[in-house]
Design an enzyme around this catalytic site. Sequence first.
Site, mmCIF file in Angstrom:
data_model
loop_
_atom_site.group_PDB
_atom_site.id
_atom_site.type_symbol
_atom_site.label_atom_id
_atom_site.label_comp_id
_atom_site.label_asym_id
_atom_site.label_seq_id
_atom_site.Cartn_x
_atom_site.Cartn_y
_atom_site.Cartn_z
ATOM 1 N N SER A 47 0.849 -1.185 0.000
ATOM 2 C CA SER A 47 0.000 0.000 0.000
ATOM 3 C C SER A 47 0.889 1.240 0.000
ATOM 4 O O SER A 47 1.639 1.475 0.947
ATOM 5 C CB SER A 47 -0.927 0.012 1.217
ATOM 6 O OG SER A 47 -1.973 -0.913 1.035
ATOM 7 N N CYS A 130 -6.477 -0.271 6.865
ATOM 8 C CA CYS A 130 -5.321 -0.709 7.648
ATOM 9 C C CYS A 130 -5.637 -0.553 9.140
ATOM 10 O O CYS A 130 -5.956 0.545 9.596
ATOM 11 C CB CYS A 130 -4.068 0.094 7.316
ATOM 12 S SG CYS A 130 -2.675 -0.411 8.346
ATOM 13 N N ASN A 193 -9.328 -7.460 5.188
ATOM 14 C CA ASN A 193 -8.055 -7.052 5.759
ATOM 15 C C ASN A 193 -7.890 -7.814 7.077
ATOM 16 O O ASN A 193 -8.751 -8.611 7.447
ATOM 17 C CB ASN A 193 -8.037 -5.536 5.978
ATOM 18 C CG ASN A 193 -6.627 -4.959 5.910
ATOM 19 O OD1 ASN A 193 -5.676 -5.579 6.392
ATOM 20 N ND2 ASN A 193 -6.483 -3.785 5.319
ATOM 21 N N GLY A 246 -6.798 -16.148 5.814
ATOM 22 C CA GLY A 246 -6.500 -17.483 6.332
ATOM 23 C C GLY A 246 -6.447 -18.600 5.314
ATOM 24 O O GLY A 246 -6.438 -19.775 5.684
#
Lengths: 307, 272
Positions: A47, A130, A193, A246
């Site tokens: 990013s 974020c 995220n 995951g």
Amino acid sequence: MRKRLKTKFLGIEVNLPLVLPAGIMDMSFSGLDISAKNGAGIVTSKSLTLEPRLGHKGPVVAEFESGLLNAVGLCNPGIVDGLTEINQFKERSDTPVIVSVFATNTDDFSKLTNHVNKSRGDFLELNLSCPNVFDEFGIPLAASKDEVFKIVKAVKEISRLPIIAKLSPNVYDIVEIALAAEKAGADALCMINTVGPGMLINTKMVKPVLFNKFGGLSGPCIKPIALKLIYQTYSALNIPIIGMGGVTIGEDAIEMIMAGATLVGVGTAVYYRGIEVFDKINREIIEFMDENNYDNLEDIPKLEKLK
Amino acid sequence: MNKRITLKIAGIERETNDIKTYSFKHSLNAQPAQFIMLTDFEGGEKPFSISDCTEDVFSITVKRIGEFTTRLFQKRVGDYVSIRGAFGSSFFVSQGKVLLIGGGYAVPTFYFLSKVLKENGAEVTLINGARTKDEHLFSEKLSKLGIKVINTTDDGTFGEKGTSVDITKRMLNHHSQAGAWERENGKMFDFVYVSGPEMMMKALQPLLKDHDYEFLFERYMKCAIGICGNCTMDPLGIRLCVEGPVLPKKLVEQLTEFGQYHRDATGKRIKY
């Protein structure tokens, strides 16, 4: 054999369905390249922000039994140098690139978009989520449907590239936020995220393990959360989703697809299974398709949408 | 999972004004060139090469260069620090005649390697170079290993005068003039190891074109577990924390950033 994994994403042919997400192996053109060579069908840049950022002091990553905690703090060389790496990658690879950018207001997102318009990137990802810069910037934009709408709309008006909004799992009503992004003109969503944030404590020294104290959770433990949010979002929206959270083995990727994802992100699993993880998962997806008589990726069924 | 361990500093030894060796009682089971990530949770987690490792004790040799290491220098025996590792690749353990070329702060790693090579029956020659006498490291420790050590300083204040590169050049030239090139395809050594500042390694590379070698590289490391990509080297995308820090000749020859640039904590390229 790999031809069976071909798919289309926002009008672009994608050879393989796995995506290298922002924050993994993406500080250099060679990091993107080695990921693509190992089977990532799309790669995402770090990013990027208008100015270079050092990120947090270490430890920035902590391992525990069922995942990783990280608070890297958006370190990046800034948009100009970051795009140089991307352009250099594009000189040597046909793999599509998502340019991820981070800002905290419409003005800065617009400035970043103007830079990206001049690059060789294929998609623009707006990192609205974020979780690791709370002290500096407060609650992520992705927590507010109004903020998400405002930013996406402003960027959509000037972006040459299709827009992907990266959403946070750490909200009460994901559908409301995803709908705001779609309504504002987002072409796709990237979710989720990292989760939390959470923390770990060093008991001998009585200190938080991460210097930032809190960090986003990734790895196998967040998959159920990702699946649920992707499924809810897929049920309510019409734009494609890059599903992640995951994914470690082929069956995880299949679950993502069944929950509604068009493409599947693989990040933390690089730690668990090496940089070869993309091709390992690609092979496992093909094995699943063989076992269940699916010729192409599109043949894998999705869950019936939530009503 | 790579478990974090929190250890008391068992010993501190002053090497020079700016360099100390810290030892820890722990069975780390590390190989030469591997490194640990060390933190005191006060801000920063840094990689340190292992300078010695026995069954139950390991040590690292630290140079005071910034805020983090200045804080580490204030710690005493019995204070806690927390580590992860050991990480990364290790030196190939060669037999036969081997040459180790070390410069400055990178030499302690060669103490550990020399011990392992000696135990495996190699005939070790080590060039131990530094800028000046005050910065020259481990000469006493290395002299006790029963290997051939050539001490050198740029200014001639200790050992021979000249850089590690000068000494290597002299050694290989002398060998060449003695007509020994015919022997073993012109190879004076069966294997060469290099650990030192990058420009030193770059200068050595052409001198070693007829030899098999491994170089020990340094890049800015953050995660140390191969995911953040901060320490990748162009154009191969080699992660120095996983595939490195030791790289063999065939990879070194392909590196375009070697001796040209490295990336800082932001990922920005910094020219050498």
